[in-house]
Design a protein around this motif. Structure first.
Motif, PDB file in Angstrom:
ATOM      1  N   ASP A   2       0.834  -1.207   0.000  1.00 48.18           N
ATOM      2  CA  ASP A   2       0.000   0.000   0.000  1.00 48.18           C
ATOM      3  C   ASP A   2       0.867   1.254   0.000  1.00 48.18           C
ATOM      4  O   ASP A   2       0.596   2.207  -0.737  1.00 48.18           O
ATOM      5  CB  ASP A   2      -0.908   0.030   1.240  1.00 48.18           C
ATOM      6  N   ASP A   3       1.901   1.243   0.836  1.00 47.65           N
ATOM      7  CA  ASP A   3       2.804   2.394   0.888  1.00 47.65           C
ATOM      8  C   ASP A   3       3.501   2.611  -0.452  1.00 47.65           C
ATOM      9  O   ASP A   3       3.672   3.747  -0.892  1.00 47.65           O
ATOM     10  CB  ASP A   3       3.860   2.203   1.984  1.00 47.65           C
ATOM     11  N   ALA A   4       3.908   1.514  -1.096  1.00 48.79           N
ATOM     12  CA  ALA A   4       4.585   1.629  -2.392  1.00 48.79           C
ATOM     13  C   ALA A   4       3.643   2.189  -3.453  1.00 48.79           C
ATOM     14  O   ALA A   4       4.055   3.000  -4.289  1.00 48.79           O
ATOM     15  CB  ALA A   4       5.125   0.271  -2.824  1.00 48.79           C
ATOM     16  N   ILE A   5       2.384   1.774  -3.428  1.00 49.13           N
ATOM     17  CA  ILE A   5       1.405   2.307  -4.383  1.00 49.13           C
ATOM     18  C   ILE A   5       1.184   3.798  -4.123  1.00 49.13           C
ATOM     19  O   ILE A   5       1.115   4.597  -5.063  1.00 49.13           O
ATOM     20  CB  ILE A   5       0.089   1.521  -4.324  1.00 49.13           C
ATOM     21  N   GLU A   6       1.106   4.193  -2.852  1.00 48.22           N
ATOM     22  CA  GLU A   6       0.946   5.614  -2.515  1.00 48.22           C
ATOM     23  C   GLU A   6       2.144   6.429  -3.000  1.00 48.22           C
ATOM     24  O   GLU A   6       1.982   7.527  -3.529  1.00 48.22           O
ATOM     25  CB  GLU A   6       0.759   5.804  -1.009  1.00 48.22           C
ATOM     26  N   ARG A   7       3.369   5.896  -2.811  1.00 53.70           N
ATOM     27  CA  ARG A   7       4.559   6.613  -3.288  1.00 53.70           C
ATOM     28  C   ARG A   7       4.519   6.768  -4.808  1.00 53.70           C
ATOM     29  O   ARG A   7       4.848   7.819  -5.345  1.00 53.70           O
ATOM     30  CB  ARG A   7       5.839   5.875  -2.883  1.00 53.70           C
ATOM     31  N   ALA A   8       4.120   5.715  -5.510  1.00 52.41           N
ATOM     32  CA  ALA A   8       4.033   5.790  -6.971  1.00 52.41           C
ATOM     33  C   ALA A   8       2.981   6.808  -7.394  1.00 52.41           C
ATOM     34  O   ALA A   8       3.178   7.533  -8.371  1.00 52.41           O
ATOM     35  CB  ALA A   8       3.715   4.421  -7.553  1.00 52.41           C
ATOM     36  N   ASP A   9       1.879   6.866  -6.656  1.00 58.12           N
ATOM     37  CA  ASP A   9       0.855   7.870  -6.947  1.00 58.12           C
ATOM     38  C   ASP A   9       1.399   9.279  -6.761  1.00 58.12           C
ATOM     39  O   ASP A   9       1.154  10.164  -7.578  1.00 58.12           O
ATOM     40  CB  ASP A   9      -0.363   7.687  -6.034  1.00 58.12           C
ATOM     41  N   ARG A  10       2.146   9.504  -5.683  1.00 53.71           N
ATOM     42  CA  ARG A  10       2.685  10.843  -5.409  1.00 53.71           C
ATOM     43  C   ARG A  10       3.668  11.283  -6.487  1.00 53.71           C
ATOM     44  O   ARG A  10       3.766  12.466  -6.792  1.00 53.71           O
ATOM     45  CB  ARG A  10       3.358  10.881  -4.044  1.00 53.71           C
ATOM     46  N   GLU A  11       4.389  10.335  -7.069  1.00 56.38           N
ATOM     47  CA  GLU A  11       5.330  10.679  -8.128  1.00 56.38           C
ATOM     48  C   GLU A  11       4.622  11.179  -9.378  1.00 56.38           C
ATOM     49  O   GLU A  11       5.224  11.846 -10.208  1.00 56.38           O
ATOM     50  CB  GLU A  11       6.200   9.470  -8.466  1.00 56.38           C
ATOM     51  N   ALA A  12       3.347  10.860  -9.505  1.00 58.02           N
ATOM     52  CA  ALA A  12       2.578  11.252 -10.679  1.00 58.02           C
ATOM     53  C   ALA A  12       1.984  12.656 -10.564  1.00 58.02           C
ATOM     54  O   ALA A  12       1.453  13.178 -11.538  1.00 58.02           O
ATOM     55  CB  ALA A  12       1.446  10.254 -10.918  1.00 58.02           C
ATOM     56  N   PHE A  13       2.059  13.270  -9.387  1.00 63.69           N
ATOM     57  CA  PHE A  13       1.455  14.583  -9.209  1.00 63.69           C
ATOM     58  C   PHE A  13       2.037  15.570 -10.212  1.00 63.69           C
ATOM     59  O   PHE A  13       3.244  15.639 -10.406  1.00 63.69           O
ATOM     60  CB  PHE A  13       1.696  15.124  -7.799  1.00 63.69           C
ATOM     61  N   THR A  14       1.162  16.341 -10.834  1.00 68.76           N
ATOM     62  CA  THR A  14       1.615  17.372 -11.755  1.00 68.76           C
ATOM     63  C   THR A  14       1.844  18.692 -11.021  1.00 68.76           C
ATOM     64  O   THR A  14       2.521  19.564 -11.533  1.00 68.76           O
ATOM     65  CB  THR A  14       0.594  17.589 -12.882  1.00 68.76           C
ATOM     66  N   ARG A  15       1.248  18.820  -9.851  1.00 66.11           N
ATOM     67  CA  ARG A  15       1.469  19.981  -8.980  1.00 66.11           C
ATOM     68  C   ARG A  15       1.655  19.468  -7.564  1.00 66.11           C
ATOM     69  O   ARG A  15       1.090  18.440  -7.191  1.00 66.11           O
ATOM     70  CB  ARG A  15       0.260  20.914  -8.986  1.00 66.11           C
ATOM     71  N   GLU A  16       2.393  20.201  -6.781  1.00 66.18           N
ATOM     72  CA  GLU A  16       2.589  19.827  -5.386  1.00 66.18           C
ATOM     73  C   GLU A  16       1.337  20.182  -4.583  1.00 66.18           C
ATOM     74  O   GLU A  16       0.673  21.177  -4.872  1.00 66.18           O
ATOM     75  CB  GLU A  16       3.792  20.566  -4.795  1.00 66.18           C
ATOM     76  N   PRO A  17       1.020  19.390  -3.562  1.00 66.13           N
ATOM     77  CA  PRO A  17      -0.108  19.748  -2.689  1.00 66.13           C
ATOM     78  C   PRO A  17       0.184  21.041  -1.938  1.00 66.13           C
ATOM     79  O   PRO A  17       1.350  21.442  -1.821  1.00 66.13           O
ATOM     80  CB  PRO A  17      -0.208  18.572  -1.718  1.00 66.13           C
ATOM     81  N   PRO A  18      -0.846  21.688  -1.402  1.00 66.52           N
ATOM     82  CA  PRO A  18      -0.615  22.937  -0.673  1.00 66.52           C
ATOM     83  C   PRO A  18       0.309  22.722   0.528  1.00 66.52           C
ATOM     84  O   PRO A  18       0.316  21.661   1.135  1.00 66.52           O
ATOM     85  CB  PRO A  18      -2.013  23.359  -0.218  1.00 66.52           C
ATOM     86  N   LYS A  19       1.073  23.749   0.861  1.00 67.78           N
ATOM     87  CA  LYS A  19       2.032  23.637   1.958  1.00 67.78           C
ATOM     88  C   LYS A  19       1.583  24.388   3.206  1.00 67.78           C
ATOM     89  O   LYS A  19       1.839  23.956   4.318  1.00 67.78           O
ATOM     90  CB  LYS A  19       3.397  24.143   1.515  1.00 67.78           C
ATOM     91  N   ALA A  20       0.926  25.514   3.036  1.00 69.85           N
ATOM     92  CA  ALA A  20       0.498  26.327   4.176  1.00 69.85           C
ATOM     93  C   ALA A  20      -0.666  25.642   4.899  1.00 69.85           C
ATOM     94  O   ALA A  20      -1.562  25.081   4.267  1.00 69.85           O
ATOM     95  CB  ALA A  20       0.085  27.715   3.712  1.00 69.85           C
ATOM     96  N   LEU A  21      -0.637  25.696   6.222  1.00 70.51           N
ATOM     97  CA  LEU A  21      -1.656  25.026   7.026  1.00 70.51           C
ATOM     98  C   LEU A  21      -3.077  25.489   6.699  1.00 70.51           C
ATOM     99  O   LEU A  21      -3.954  24.647   6.472  1.00 70.51           O
ATOM    100  CB  LEU A  21      -1.339  25.198   8.514  1.00 70.51           C
ATOM    101  N   PRO A  22      -3.367  26.800   6.638  1.00 71.74           N
ATOM    102  CA  PRO A  22      -4.741  27.207   6.315  1.00 71.74           C
ATOM    103  C   PRO A  22      -5.195  26.701   4.934  1.00 71.74           C
ATOM    104  O   PRO A  22      -6.350  26.307   4.758  1.00 71.74           O
ATOM    105  CB  PRO A  22      -4.690  28.738   6.349  1.00 71.74           C
TER     106      PRO A  22
END
Length: 185
Positions: free
Chosen positions: A5-25
């Motif tokens: 499951d962790d490996a599939i999640e890592r592979a999914d994250r590598e496919a992101f075309t944009r980074e997720p938001p960083k700021a807490l709000p």
């Protein structure tokens, strides 16, 4: 979650075309949009709805480390679902999945040959049928052992038996003692 499951999640994250938001709000606003209410976000994170609203407003800027990790995991698990879906669909239809691992492989072999398990470092590209079976099993809630069996069957067919051209007497390949496992699709 298991190693696969962790490996599939890592592979999914590598496919992101944009980074997720960083700021807490921004992260909290994204979760509010995805889940619909502060109460639902609070249930996901294990905090109160008031804490969620404080994080959103910026009145509380530094949540505890465990809550920060939960926020990060919740955002990443929902980020760019269409990109994930498209990559998985392509892997299951035509592309296949590449598995890189270092683990102890054991198998049942005919009498007169060795079937002692030993550590191997392998990088094997499995066909799309194995990717489809792996994704279907994960979506159905299969445990790590069931997903290991699917990967082991793919290794048996592709690596050990080379598509049926050698080692045809080998059966029941097992993956044990995984040092690391990485997937790419």
């Amino acid at each position: 979650m298991g190693q696969i499951d962790d490996a599939i999640e890592r592979a999914d994250r590598e496919a992101f075309t944009r980074e997720p938001p960083k700021a807490l709000p921004t992260r909290i606003n994204y979760l509010l949009k995805q889940l619909g209410s502060a109460k639902a976000v609070a249930a996901e994170l294990g905090v109160t709805a008031d804490s969620v609203n404080r994080y959103r407003r910026g009145a509380r800027k530094n949540p505890p480390k465990d809550i920060t990790a939960k926020i990060d995991a919740a955002v990443r698990s929902r980020w760019q679902p269409l990109v994930r879906k498209r990559r998985r669909k392509q892997a299951a239809a035509t592309g296949g999945i590449t598995v890189e691992t270092r683990a102890r492989f054991g198998y049942t072999a005919p009498i007169g040959t060795t079937d002692d398990g030993r550590f191997r470092r392998l990088t094997v590209h499995l066909p799309a049928t194995y990717a489809q079976r792996l994704f279907d099993a994960r979506d159905a809630g299969a445990d790590d052992q069931e997903m290991r069996r699917i990967i082991a069957e793919g290794f048996k067919d592709i690596y050990f038996q080379d598509g049926g051209s050698r080692a045809t007497g080998i059966s029941d390949v097992a993956i044990n003692d995984i040092d690391y496992l990485d997937l790419d699709f």
